[in-house]
Design a protein around this motif. Structure first.
Motif, PDB file in Angstrom:
ATOM      1  N   PRO A  91       2.662   9.896  -1.689  1.00 54.51           N
ATOM      2  CA  PRO A  91       1.855  11.040  -1.245  1.00 54.51           C
ATOM      3  C   PRO A  91       0.732  11.342  -2.236  1.00 54.51           C
ATOM      4  CG  PRO A  91       4.212  11.538  -1.110  1.00 54.51           C
ATOM      5  CD  PRO A  91       4.090  10.246  -1.853  1.00 54.51           C
ATOM      6  N   ILE A  92      -0.355  11.876  -1.727  1.00 53.17           N
ATOM      7  CA  ILE A  92      -1.475  12.232  -2.602  1.00 53.17           C
ATOM      8  C   ILE A  92      -1.218  13.555  -3.312  1.00 53.17           C
ATOM      9  CG2 ILE A  92      -3.158  10.925  -1.263  1.00 53.17           C
ATOM     10  CD1 ILE A  92      -4.024  13.558   0.036  1.00 53.17           C
ATOM     11  N   LYS A  93      -0.265  14.345  -2.791  1.00 48.09           N
ATOM     12  CA  LYS A  93       0.109  15.607  -3.444  1.00 48.09           C
ATOM     13  C   LYS A  93       1.529  15.955  -3.042  1.00 48.09           C
ATOM     14  CE  LYS A  93      -1.823  18.441   0.280  1.00 48.09           C
ATOM     15  NZ  LYS A  93      -2.776  19.526   0.615  1.00 48.09           N
ATOM     16  N   GLU A  94       2.144  16.859  -3.778  1.00 49.00           N
ATOM     17  CA  GLU A  94       3.504  17.286  -3.493  1.00 49.00           C
ATOM     18  C   GLU A  94       3.596  17.834  -2.069  1.00 49.00           C
ATOM     19  OE1 GLU A  94       6.155  16.913  -5.176  1.00 49.00           O
ATOM     20  OE2 GLU A  94       5.475  16.440  -7.214  1.00 49.00           O
ATOM     21  N   GLY A  95       4.623  17.400  -1.352  1.00 52.24           N
ATOM     22  CA  GLY A  95       4.824  17.875   0.006  1.00 52.24           C
ATOM     23  C   GLY A  95       4.107  17.082   1.073  1.00 52.24           C
ATOM     24  N   ALA A  96       3.217  16.169   0.674  1.00 54.24           N
ATOM     25  CA  ALA A  96       2.501  15.351   1.650  1.00 54.24           C
ATOM     26  C   ALA A  96       3.382  14.191   2.109  1.00 54.24           C
ATOM     27  CB  ALA A  96       1.194  14.837   1.048  1.00 54.24           C
ATOM     28  N   VAL A  97       2.912  13.471   3.110  1.00 52.70           N
ATOM     29  CA  VAL A  97       3.669  12.372   3.699  1.00 52.70           C
ATOM     30  C   VAL A  97       3.322  11.063   3.000  1.00 52.70           C
ATOM     31  CG1 VAL A  97       4.121  11.098   5.837  1.00 52.70           C
ATOM     32  CG2 VAL A  97       3.718  13.560   5.921  1.00 52.70           C
ATOM     33  N   ALA A  98       4.332  10.237   2.723  1.00 53.26           N
ATOM     34  CA  ALA A  98       4.101   8.881   2.213  1.00 53.26           C
ATOM     35  C   ALA A  98       3.819   7.946   3.388  1.00 53.26           C
ATOM     36  CB  ALA A  98       5.319   8.400   1.441  1.00 53.26           C
ATOM     37  N   GLN A  99       3.210   6.802   3.083  1.00 58.13           N
ATOM     38  CA  GLN A  99       2.846   5.861   4.142  1.00 58.13           C
ATOM     39  C   GLN A  99       3.406   4.474   3.834  1.00 58.13           C
ATOM     40  OE1 GLN A  99      -1.484   6.255   4.313  1.00 58.13           O
ATOM     41  NE2 GLN A  99      -1.281   7.735   5.961  1.00 58.13           N
ATOM     42  N   ILE A 100       3.798   3.771   4.889  1.00 57.08           N
ATOM     43  CA  ILE A 100       4.364   2.428   4.759  1.00 57.08           C
ATOM     44  C   ILE A 100       3.692   1.506   5.760  1.00 57.08           C
ATOM     45  CG2 ILE A 100       6.457   1.020   4.984  1.00 57.08           C
ATOM     46  CD1 ILE A 100       8.102   3.439   4.278  1.00 57.08           C
ATOM     47  N   ARG A 101       3.473   0.262   5.357  1.00 59.50           N
ATOM     48  CA  ARG A 101       3.017  -0.774   6.273  1.00 59.50           C
ATOM     49  C   ARG A 101       3.710  -2.074   5.900  1.00 59.50           C
ATOM     50  NH1 ARG A 101      -3.245  -2.295   4.498  1.00 59.50           N
ATOM     51  NH2 ARG A 101      -2.744  -3.114   2.423  1.00 59.50           N
ATOM     52  N   ALA A 102       3.782  -3.024   6.842  1.00 56.45           N
ATOM     53  CA  ALA A 102       4.463  -4.299   6.585  1.00 56.45           C
ATOM     54  C   ALA A 102       3.906  -5.368   7.512  1.00 56.45           C
ATOM     55  CB  ALA A 102       5.971  -4.155   6.782  1.00 56.45           C
ATOM     56  N   TRP A 103       4.041  -6.621   7.066  1.00 60.66           N
ATOM     57  CA  TRP A 103       3.461  -7.743   7.802  1.00 60.66           C
ATOM     58  C   TRP A 103       4.162  -9.027   7.388  1.00 60.66           C
ATOM     59  CZ3 TRP A 103       0.506 -11.476   4.982  1.00 60.66           C
ATOM     60  CH2 TRP A 103      -0.081 -12.483   5.766  1.00 60.66           C
ATOM     61  N   ALA A 104       4.209  -9.989   8.289  1.00 62.45           N
ATOM     62  CA  ALA A 104       4.832 -11.287   7.989  1.00 62.45           C
ATOM     63  C   ALA A 104       3.994 -12.421   8.556  1.00 62.45           C
ATOM     64  CB  ALA A 104       6.241 -11.352   8.564  1.00 62.45           C
ATOM     65  N   SER A 105       4.068 -13.575   7.889  1.00 62.63           N
ATOM     66  CA  SER A 105       3.436 -14.806   8.357  1.00 62.63           C
ATOM     67  C   SER A 105       4.512 -15.873   8.477  1.00 62.63           C
ATOM     68  CB  SER A 105       2.354 -15.263   7.365  1.00 62.63           C
ATOM     69  OG  SER A 105       1.855 -16.548   7.712  1.00 62.63           O
ATOM     70  N   TYR A 106       4.488 -16.621   9.577  1.00 60.91           N
ATOM     71  CA  TYR A 106       5.507 -17.645   9.790  1.00 60.91           C
ATOM     72  C   TYR A 106       4.907 -18.826  10.545  1.00 60.91           C
ATOM     73  CZ  TYR A 106       5.677 -15.822  14.566  1.00 60.91           C
ATOM     74  OH  TYR A 106       5.343 -15.423  15.842  1.00 60.91           O
ATOM     75  N   ASP A 107       5.584 -19.965  10.433  1.00 61.08           N
ATOM     76  CA  ASP A 107       5.186 -21.188  11.115  1.00 61.08           C
ATOM     77  C   ASP A 107       6.027 -21.319  12.382  1.00 61.08           C
ATOM     78  OD1 ASP A 107       4.768 -23.783  12.023  1.00 61.08           O
ATOM     79  OD2 ASP A 107       4.691 -24.651  10.010  1.00 61.08           O
ATOM     80  N   SER A 108       5.429 -21.052  13.513  1.00 58.84           N
ATOM     81  CA  SER A 108       6.180 -21.022  14.774  1.00 58.84           C
ATOM     82  C   SER A 108       6.766 -22.382  15.132  1.00 58.84           C
ATOM     83  CB  SER A 108       5.279 -20.538  15.913  1.00 58.84           C
ATOM     84  OG  SER A 108       4.153 -21.388  16.063  1.00 58.84           O
ATOM     85  N   GLU A 109       6.142 -23.469  14.669  1.00 62.21           N
ATOM     86  CA  GLU A 109       6.641 -24.801  15.017  1.00 62.21           C
ATOM     87  C   GLU A 109       7.867 -25.176  14.190  1.00 62.21           C
ATOM     88  OE1 GLU A 109       3.504 -27.620  14.715  1.00 62.21           O
ATOM     89  OE2 GLU A 109       2.344 -26.760  16.374  1.00 62.21           O
TER      90      GLU A 109
END
Length: 333
Positions: A91-109
């Motif tokens: 969070p940028i300040k007390e009481g604010a919300v934290a943020q999350i992101r995620a991603w993956a790379s894979y070889d489909s074959e």
């Protein structure tokens, strides 16, 4: 229980302490965050599960960092699942919300769609990166992939790199509540003890896979007994208690650790968030010459970029890109 309990605890991380054992921890519940991360990609189920596990670990670990800092997990291997990357923005300040992101790379074959996920990362490393903001050198800690799961890798990382005995109990998957659509949910508990005993010299190695340190190499005596007792209690947790939505984290802590005198602190709300922007894309392309930018230009005369985390699509005039740019960004059509 009513749905109010579900609403109150979805997408939160609840810190706690076991006063009798001198052990701290977190309980995390991810609902909308995880669903947003996964539904915007068309990952196979085996990859979805790995991303869900990594996102849950990120929520549990990231809650400890200071305001405005960023914590990232990077899992890289030589198998069909090549990269799993996550970010936790404090969070940028007390009481604010934290943020999350995620991603993956894979070889489909190469991917075995019905096989175990962790094995398909192959040989590689588990890393935690900590960005403390402008003017500070980012911290990076790396440990080999081991233990058969991403949570086991995180436990090894904390034992090996931080000498902090750590354990996780995680659950994640698709669920369907009455009068609602099927969606992803995840829940987990993290325990962590501050070591008070000396640790073995690096040359001695540890009892973990490949000679890596484990919790039992760090704690002994009363601290070791406290750690073993708390983890035995954690091992009794049931999947539906972790994932919710009808068991509040406070009730879960009482059920598991009432003899350890659990004490809770303020919960941290989390949401999906991405930091991508046109300016950041420009910065990443600033190292390229006009000739390089030319190779990136489409037949339509533009350079395009897509954010792997959130799917945002960007289009640029190639003349505004690279260190040989001839037009200012504001002139970009």
């Amino acid at each position: 229980m009513t749905s109010l309990s579900q609403i109150a605890w979805d997408d939160t991380v609840l810190p706690f302490q076991l006063d009798r054992s001198d052990i701290r921890g977190r309980v995390a519940r991810l609902d909308g965050v995880l669903d947003r991360i996964l539904t915007q990609h068309n990952y196979p189920a085996v990859v979805e599960a790995l991303v869900a596990e990594a996102a849950l670990l990120t929520a549990l670990i990231g809650q400890t960092i200071k305001l405005r800092w960023k914590l990232s997990l990077q899992i890289r291997g030589d198998g069909p699942v090549r990269i799993i990357a996550t970010d936790y923005y404090a969070p940028i300040k007390e009481g604010a919300v934290a943020q999350i992101r995620a991603w993956a790379s894979y070889d489909s074959e190469r991917l075995d769609y019905d096989g175990p996920g962790f094995d398909q990362i192959g040989q590689g490393y588990f890393a935690i990166l900590l960005d403390q903001g402008a003017g500070n050198v980012p911290y990076q800690g790396i440990t080999p992939l081991s233990g058969g799961s991403l949570s086991a890798c995180a436990e090894t990382y904390f034992a090996q790199s931080e000498q902090l005995p750590t354990s996780f109990a995680l659950s994640f998957g698709r669920s369907k509540l009455p009068v609602s659509a099927e969606r992803w949910r995840a829940g987990g508990v993290m325990l962590q003890a501050m070591p008070k005993a000396s640790i073995p010299a690096a040359s001695e190695g540890g009892s973990g896979e490949g000679g890596l340190l484990a919790a039992e190499d760090i704690l002994d005596g009363e601290e070791g007994e406290n750690w073993s007792r708390a983890n035995h209690l954690l091992s009794t947790v049931e999947e539906m208690e972790l994932i919710g939505p009808t068991v509040a984290p406070t009730d879960l802590l009482i059920r598991l650790f009432h003899e350890e005198t659990p004490r809770v602190f303020d919960a941290q709300a989390v949401q999906f968030g991405c930091s991508c922007s046109p300016d950041k894309v420009r910065d990443s392309l600033s190292i390229y010459s006009a000739k390089d930018i030319g190779h990136m230009t489409t037949d339509e005369g533009i350079v395009t970029a897509d954010c792997q985390f959130c799917g945002a699509h960007y289009e640029f005039d190639p003349a505004t890109l690279g260190f040989e740019a001839t037009k200012a960004p504001e002139d970009d059509g």
